[in-house]
Scaffold this active site. Structure first.
Site: not given
Length: 115
Positions: A98, A33, A2
């Site tokens: 986004n 994660k 990420p």
């Protein structure tokens, strides 16, 4: 892998110490994660407007291999908008995030890819 990027017109001096670590730990909890793979990039002092106003705002992106989708993104939006509001004093209605679900073959790391 990420990667959370925050572009904001908030001045560098207004970004609290420990903010990057806090974002990392919150993403660890939210995404499941490991911290070693999470990258956070805050870009302050940007020349920006949102809705025609130069009041504090942020344009963000969260890239991840998996863990991106409708319900998850709503949860991330709540978490991240809350953190940006609390720590950087940016109103949540002046933040866009986004979301990008990356193909493992298209993400390079440590001399290879995640595929």
């Amino acid at each position: 892998m990420p990667m959370f990027v925050v572009n904001t017109n908030v001045p560098r001096a207004s970004v609290p110490d420990g903010f990057l670590s806090e974002l990392t730990q919150q993403l660890v909890q939210a995404m499941g994660k490991p911290a070693q793979y999470i990258a956070v990039h805050v870009v302050p002092d940007q020349l920006m407007a949102f809705g025609g106003s130069s009041e504090p705002c942020a344009l963000c992106s969260l890239h991840s291999i998996g863990k991106i989708g409708g319900a998850q993104n709503r949860s991330y939006s709540k978490l991240l908008c809350g953190l940006l509001a609390e720590r950087l004093r940016i109103s949540p209605d002046r933040i866009y995030i986004n979301y990008y679900d990356m193909n493992a073959a298209n993400v390079g790391w440590n001399g290879s890819t995640f595929a």
